[in-house]
Every structure is written in structure tokens, then in C-alpha cells.
Design a protein around this motif. Sequence first.
Motif, mmCIF file in Angstrom:
data_model
loop_
_atom_site.group_PDB
_atom_site.id
_atom_site.type_symbol
_atom_site.label_atom_id
_atom_site.label_comp_id
_atom_site.label_asym_id
_atom_site.label_seq_id
_atom_site.Cartn_x
_atom_site.Cartn_y
_atom_site.Cartn_z
ATOM 1 N N GLU A 43 -50.485 -95.753 -5.283
ATOM 2 C CA GLU A 43 -51.395 -95.132 -4.317
ATOM 3 C C GLU A 43 -52.820 -95.672 -4.452
ATOM 4 O O GLU A 43 -53.571 -95.708 -3.471
ATOM 5 C CB GLU A 43 -51.392 -93.606 -4.468
ATOM 6 C CG GLU A 43 -51.723 -93.093 -5.869
ATOM 7 C CD GLU A 43 -50.492 -92.857 -6.713
ATOM 8 O OE1 GLU A 43 -50.556 -91.974 -7.598
ATOM 9 O OE2 GLU A 43 -49.457 -93.547 -6.487
ATOM 10 N N SER A 52 -51.123 -97.118 3.811
ATOM 11 C CA SER A 52 -50.497 -95.875 3.382
ATOM 12 C C SER A 52 -49.688 -96.152 2.113
ATOM 13 O O SER A 52 -49.170 -97.255 1.911
ATOM 14 C CB SER A 52 -49.580 -95.321 4.466
ATOM 15 O OG SER A 52 -48.414 -96.119 4.588
ATOM 16 N N THR A 53 -49.575 -95.147 1.250
ATOM 17 C CA THR A 53 -48.803 -95.308 0.020
ATOM 18 C C THR A 53 -47.354 -95.626 0.334
ATOM 19 O O THR A 53 -46.722 -96.456 -0.337
ATOM 20 C CB THR A 53 -48.888 -94.037 -0.838
ATOM 21 O OG1 THR A 53 -50.265 -93.779 -1.155
ATOM 22 C CG2 THR A 53 -48.103 -94.184 -2.126
ATOM 23 N N GLN A 57 -45.369 -98.883 -0.947
ATOM 24 C CA GLN A 57 -44.186 -98.678 -1.785
ATOM 25 C C GLN A 57 -42.988 -99.413 -1.218
ATOM 26 O O GLN A 57 -42.197 -100.004 -1.967
ATOM 27 C CB GLN A 57 -43.879 -97.184 -1.898
ATOM 28 C CG GLN A 57 -42.666 -96.880 -2.773
ATOM 29 C CD GLN A 57 -42.521 -95.402 -3.047
ATOM 30 O OE1 GLN A 57 -43.471 -94.755 -3.447
ATOM 31 N NE2 GLN A 57 -41.334 -94.870 -2.819
#
Length: 304
Positions: A43, A52-53, A57
Amino acid sequence: MAADHSFARELGDFLRARRDRLRPQDLGLEPGPRRKVTGLRREEIALLAGLSTDYYQRMEQGRDVRPSDHVLDDLATALNLDDDERRHLFALAQAARRPQRVRRRRAPERVPDGTRHLLAAMNTPAVVLSRHLDLLAWNPLAEELFGDPSQQPPEHRNMLTSLFHDPETRMRCPDWEATALQYIGMLRAAVATDPTHPRATTLIGELSIRSADFRRLWARHEVRETVHGTKLFRHPQVGEITVEWGSYPLPGSPGPVMFVYTAEPGTPDAERLQLLASLRAGRTRRDGHAESGGHAGHDRYLGS
């Protein structure tokens, strides 16, 4: 057509390795008392890159994400990548964005006769390596400097295999870890262009199983595009020799590269190279045969 997930996985592994390398204080972040990871959290990188995380990811997981060049540029800045690493990031991401090919054409890497003749005529050590660092050809002085490759099975004549598994090679290379990182960086560059190449997967798999040192260094995801430098060798009779090396791609399609090892004239290292040549000449006379140079490699292992 589907995206090529092999490049996406390699991209994800590279991002994760570079994230783990950073410390919070490197980027002005407060480590905090409850931090469980040594590097940055996902994050945190996502925040620094303006993503965005979840999106970041998915990239690390090698899922079907195709970042724009703008996103890649922000990620490179957030991860504090150097020029070589930035180019590597873009190369992997751009390859991942391309449709998956039905079948890759992988022509065997061969050494032209003219190159073998050139090797034989050179009065300094020189070798020809494949893109995966397989030793395809060498001249007598290279054999004297590195040790005799013909004593190894053809499929084991590889610079990384020798460095990690052959005691004599390790003895001749005092700064073996720096050399290993250099070779691993070259292999990483080859993997970035074709992650599923059979020779690459076989070589990396065998080295990973047999060598903890290789596993440790490979996991660092070092990326180097060095085309010249210096290298220290330790010869059992001549002693330590520091040589300058340069790489020269062979004419034609990308593939084999010639590496030439020299020393500045008039230096002790140049004198040691001359002594090396004298030792080789004496050994050739004792053996009663002439060296032809440019020895055969093992092209049959390199095609698909």
C-alpha cells in the motif's frame, strides 16, 4: 488472443524484489513500531505511485494487468529504480501487454566459421557465449585462463554452472560473488525477452535445486546491462591477473556474444598474460600437437 502471463509473472517478481529492497526511511516514511516487513508495504508503494493498492497487488501477483507507460514511470520513481532497472521494468511490462504468441521460434545459437577462425588467430583470451551464458566456443588462451571446458559435459559448459559447481572455477575467480551477480544480471536480461525458453527454465531450475548461493543471488532480481568491465582471475601458476573485458555481439540476429579479455600494454597484468601465452605454447609443444582454437560448443542444447 490472451496476454502472455509469463512476462506478467516475471514483472510481478521484479516489483516485489525491488519493493523488499527499500526501507521506509529511504523515502522519508516513518518505520513505526509494529512494522512486520523489512521493505515497503504494497500500500505504501501504491500510494507513492498514485495507484490503488488492489491494482498494484494484482501487478505483483502477475495477474492480467497492463500498466500504461505513465503508470510504469510513476512506479519506477516510487521504487527508486536506476536506469538499467527502469529499462527492465518497461521491457517486461511492454512484453506482457502484447498478445500471447501461438508458438515462439527459437533458432539454435551457432558460431560462424569466420568467428572460430578469428578466435584461433587472437593472441588474447576470448570466448563466445550464448544468451544464456552457455560456452559455445573459446580459444587456447581462454582455456588457459578459465580452465579446460572440454573436461565438462557439453550441457554443463555454462558460466553460471561452472561458477557455482566447479571448485576449480571458484578458485580461479576470487571475487566470485561479484562475477556471479554480473552473470545473473545478463541471464535476467535474456529471461526478460523470453521467460519460458527451455534452456532458461532448465538452467535456472537446476541451479536453484543444487545451489543455495544461486537461490539467494537470483532472488535479488539484479538487472545489469554491462557490456565491459574488469575481472580478477587467479591462475595456479601465473598468479592473480586483472583483465579488462568487452562484449561484442556477433553479426546477424541477437544471440551469441564474443567476450574478449585484455590488459593495458606495459602493465604487470599484460606481462602475466604474456606469461600465460608462453605457458600455453610450452604445453602445446610438450603435447606434440597444434591448438586449433575456436573449439566446438553445444548448439544442440540451445534450440527449441
